[in-house]
Design a protein around this motif. Structure first.
Motif, PDB file in Angstrom:
ATOM      1  N   ALA A  79       0.847  -1.198   0.000  1.00  0.00           N
ATOM      2  CA  ALA A  79       0.000   0.000   0.000  1.00  0.00           C
ATOM      3  C   ALA A  79       0.879   1.244   0.000  1.00  0.00           C
ATOM      4  O   ALA A  79       0.619   2.202  -0.732  1.00  0.00           O
ATOM      5  N   ILE A 116       0.048   0.642  -4.145  1.00  0.00           N
ATOM      6  CA  ILE A 116      -0.992  -0.257  -4.667  1.00  0.00           C
ATOM      7  C   ILE A 116      -2.272  -0.069  -3.857  1.00  0.00           C
ATOM      8  O   ILE A 116      -2.247  -0.082  -2.624  1.00  0.00           O
ATOM      9  N   PHE A 117      -3.354   0.130  -4.549  1.00  0.00           N
ATOM     10  CA  PHE A 117      -4.643   0.317  -3.877  1.00  0.00           C
ATOM     11  C   PHE A 117      -5.649  -0.661  -4.471  1.00  0.00           C
ATOM     12  O   PHE A 117      -5.775  -0.770  -5.688  1.00  0.00           O
ATOM     13  N   LEU A 118      -6.355  -1.358  -3.591  1.00  0.00           N
ATOM     14  CA  LEU A 118      -7.402  -2.272  -4.050  1.00  0.00           C
ATOM     15  C   LEU A 118      -8.760  -1.734  -3.612  1.00  0.00           C
ATOM     16  O   LEU A 118      -9.006  -1.581  -2.418  1.00  0.00           O
ATOM     17  N   ARG A 146      -4.923  -3.273   6.472  1.00  0.00           N
ATOM     18  CA  ARG A 146      -3.534  -3.369   6.036  1.00  0.00           C
ATOM     19  C   ARG A 146      -3.401  -2.952   4.584  1.00  0.00           C
ATOM     20  O   ARG A 146      -2.419  -2.340   4.189  1.00  0.00           O
ATOM     21  N   GLN A 147      -4.411  -3.278   3.756  1.00  0.00           N
ATOM     22  CA  GLN A 147      -4.360  -2.866   2.361  1.00  0.00           C
ATOM     23  C   GLN A 147      -4.343  -1.342   2.254  1.00  0.00           C
ATOM     24  O   GLN A 147      -3.844  -0.777   1.309  1.00  0.00           O
ATOM     25  N   ARG A 148      -4.875  -0.685   3.272  1.00  0.00           N
ATOM     26  CA  ARG A 148      -4.869   0.784   3.246  1.00  0.00           C
ATOM     27  C   ARG A 148      -3.588   1.347   3.874  1.00  0.00           C
ATOM     28  O   ARG A 148      -3.488   2.534   4.127  1.00  0.00           O
ATOM     29  N   GLY A 149      -2.640   0.460   4.171  1.00  0.00           N
ATOM     30  CA  GLY A 149      -1.336   0.921   4.644  1.00  0.00           C
ATOM     31  C   GLY A 149      -1.144   0.854   6.146  1.00  0.00           C
ATOM     32  O   GLY A 149      -0.108   1.241   6.671  1.00  0.00           O
TER      33      GLY A 149
END
Lengths: 249, 485
Positions: free
Chosen positions: A76, A80-82, B439-442
């Motif tokens: 992230a 990378i953004f999902l 977590r995907q958002r950092g």
């Protein structure tokens, strides 16, 4: 920006992706289309680093880094953004708080200064306004009690705030009515720039009327069956996916 | 910097020293001889220059304590306590002649509180909070005394109150928690040392938050403080309590008693952030926190509200309760209990409805991690005369990992046909979906867990006074450090 070479991915011991080759250059928008169960969402998750999605072969290179070696939060931070097909509820955590934590976590990982609450709220109000969203949504707990359309718009808001290099939109059009679809695609189009790329994962062609892709790939049975320009999407709309699922059998 | 960020920074700071309050202050102390007998009870009473009636009361309690069985019903396990292997009185030598002002307090002690984040020098203190600092068995300082006196508020160590207003102490002491209530409370009645005393005169809204900070420093020493708060007719007070102790391998006993009395139209808000040393990750050491807290809503339209954030202690045994005697009185209990590693907590509340139109509200949030176990244990009792009463109870448990446990044991006894009780309970886990989303958002994993848990506890955190809410939010993150992975 992103290069996939012979990527093979298994989930619970079942091979879902069976050798994907794909190059996405900076500034390009790619659409990945395919029937249900073809491995579209698996591709999105493995790029984002979800646990349980095991890379059994091939490589994923993003801006020179091997993605397999990075945690989801590092990916992230690298840009990378999902946008999730099913955005997750986080009860008790205000949307604005969540966005601020996310933004500052990314800034910290990049060695940048964190934004204080005042600066952040200013940015947040601006972006919310640009997307035609109400600021009331910022006070509510993340995705809790949101309608399908609100959840998807919330994903786009997060995207606008976090400014990723590569956005992956996983079936963002599912469950959207035509008005919401327009709002979401306008948001995505506004974020399009020569420095950023996007992967649009979709089952239907209709989203691609609003977000026009540079390249269209057909994913079926775990491999890319065909690649073409935007006209390929229209062809699929007419003929369906049957030819790819049968031929590959 | 956001509170979440602070949490994380602090979590990082304490990777080598997980419990940052674990230091020991090197001060010369005066102690009673080790062990427990009538001589020790007399010693403590003499140290405090107590009146005869109080010594008699202590001796009576001691006699009863000898015969009382240990409470066995809680879901906690520990080896039998050797009561003779501990000290029951310990005071810094410099406190022998009680300092008249903060300038006379031993700088070593002031520094201890500064290290704990509780500066006692008034010019450095958050305006609006008066602090009574209790170190082992004595109160070392009370701030803002003058300002409080102007409002007619009495706030300070209970030993001092016995000199200044003995009648008030005598009138209320032991009336909410009788000496024979349970073995721990009985021990406290026999050997209690310092604790805070608060009296708010009629129709006075206490001009500032009152706060007591308890610190156990000495080895092998128990802390047995006793707090008594009286809110006279139409008054209001908000009281906060914080606790820490050094890291030691042995278990130390903390058996406190807190009594609250609210008269007609009075309101007491009592908040606790309990962060006693919890022991290490193998379960060695830590405080046994066996505490009896109870409030009596004696007057009409009175209100008592308990808010607790329990993150420390090896074992917590604690049930802050309300006796709703006055008609239209209200009792509230908001609780967050976090257990990690091998911690055990059995905590909850009792709401005893005696008056008409009384209402009570219980919101309990339990978070278990590591191999810890915790139990919510609650009693809502509605007597036949308590017409048209209402209770609402909500107990939510959150599990982190596979090896911890959460148990909910609510008792409801209603003898009134016109009363209404509601109970809701949930148990959930932090889902893989939630963690991956954050977590995907950092947001790194530990920070993500802290964020989810803070969200889970939000209703309770909102009840805390602001200065404490920030501290509590940080504690949530720190307590769960190392709970995943």
């Amino acid at each position: 920006m992103l290069e996939l070479k012979g990527l093979r991915v298994s989930v619970d011991g079942n091979e879902i992706l069976k050798g994907i080759d794909l190059v996405i250059n900076t500034g390009e928008v790619h659409a990945i289309m395919g029937p249900n169960g073809s491995g579209k969402s698996t591709l999105a998750y493995v790029l984002a680093g979800r646990s349980g999605y095991e890379v059994t072969g091939g490589r994923m290179i993003f801006q020179g880094d091997d993605l397999s070696e990075l945690t989801p939060e590092q990916r992230a931070a690298n840009g990378i953004f999902l946008a999730f097909q099913y955005p997750v509820e986080i009860p008790g955590v205000a949307n604005a708080t969540f966005l601020k934590e996310a933004m500052n976590a990314i800034r910290r990982q990049r060695g940048e200064d964190e934004l204080d609450t005042m600066e952040f709220m200013k940015l947040l109000r601006l972006k919310t306004g640009n997307l035609g969203m109400s600021s009331e949504m910022l006070k509510r707990a993340v995705n809790v009690g949101f309608s399908g359309g609100e959840k998807k718009r919330n994903e786009i808001l997060q995207m606008a705030i976090l400014k990723p290099r590569l956005s992956i939109l996983d079936e963002t059009d599912s469950g959207l009515d035509i008005d919401a679809l327009k709002i979401v695609s306008d948001g995505v189009n506004k974020l399009r720039s020569p420095d950023t790329s996007a992967v649009i994962i979709t089952h239907y062609q209709r989203l691609l009327n609003h977000i026009v892709p540079d390249h269209v790939h057909v994913l079926a049975k775990g491999v890319i069956q065909k690649t073409g320009g935007k006209e390929l999407a229209q062809e699929l709309e007419k003929k369906g996916y049957a030819q790819y699922t049968e031929e590959a059998a | 910097m956001g509170s979440q960020t602070q949490t994380i920074n602090e979590v990082k700071d304490i990777i080598d020293d997980k419990y940052k309050y674990g230091f020991v202050t090197d001060v010369e102390t005066e102690k009673a001889p080790k062990g427990l007998n009538t001589d020790i009870v007399r010693f403590i009473s003499a140290k405090k220059n107590e009146p005869e009636w109080l010594l008699d009361w202590r001796l009576k309690a001691f006699k009863r304590w000898l015969e009382m069985p240990e409470p066995k019903w809680a879901r906690v396990n520990f080896p039998p306590i050797d009561y003779q292997d501990a000290f029951y009185y310990s005071a810094p030598k410099t406190m022998k002649d009680r300092p008249k002002s903060l300038d006379e307090v031993d700088p070593e002690l002031l520094e201890t509180y500064e290290k704990l984040g509780i500066p006692l020098k008034e010019q450095e203190v958050l305006a609006g909070v008066a602090v009574d600092a209790v170190f082992d068995s004595v109160s070392v300082a009370t701030t803002f005394k003058k300002k409080l006196e102007e409002a007619g508020v009495i706030f300070g160590p209970i030993s001092e109150a016995l000199e200044r207003c003995p009648d008030l102490v005598k009138k209320y002491l032991g009336t909410v928690v009788p000496m024979g209530d349970n073995k721990h409370a009985c021990l406290n009645s026999a050997v209690f040392t310092d604790g805070s005393f608060v009296y708010i005169p009629p129709n006075v809204r206490c001009p500032m938050e009152l706060s007591t900070y308890f610190r156990i420093n000495e080895r092998n020493t128990g802390q047995f403080e006793r707090t008594l708060i009286i809110a006279d007719q139409g008054s209001y007070v908000s009281y906060l309590e914080g606790c820490t102790a050094p890291m030691r391998d042995e278990n130390q006993l903390h058996a406190a008693v807190v009594e609250l009395v609210a008269l007609d139209d009075a309101e007491i808000k009592y908040s606790t952030v309990q962060n006693w040393y919890p022991g290490d990750e193998k379960g060695r050491g830590g405080i046994y926190n066996f505490v009896t807290k109870r409030g009596a809503c004696r007057g009409r339209n009175s209100k008592i509200s308990w808010t607790q954030v329990e993150t420390g202690s090896a074992i917590t045994w604690k049930y802050p309760s309300c006796i709703l005697q006055g008609d239209n009185s209200q009792g509230e209990f908001y609780s967050i209990a976090i257990t990690n590693n091998l911690q055990q907590a059995d905590t909850g509340t009792k709401m005893i409805h005696l008056g008409k139109n009384t209402t009570s509200r219980i919101i309990s949030k339990g978070i278990s991690a590591g191999q810890s176990n915790q139990t919510y244990r609650g009693l809502v009792r509605i007597s036949a005369k308590a017409e048209k009463t209402r209770n609402f109870t909500q107990c939510d448990s959150l599990l982190i990992g596979e090896r911890c446990g959460a148990h909910t044991i609510p008792y409801i006894e209603s003898k009134s046909m016109s009363s209404l009780t509601e109970h809701e309970a949930t148990t959930s886990r932090i889902s893989e979906d939630q963690l991956f989303y954050l977590r995907q958002r950092g947001i790194p994993e530990e920070e993500a867990i802290a964020l989810i848990v803070n969200g889970f506890c939000r209703e309770v955190l909102q009840q805390l006074p602001m200065e404490f809410a920030v501290e509590a939010q940080k504690l949530v993150g720190i307590s769960l450090e190392g709970s995943v992975g």
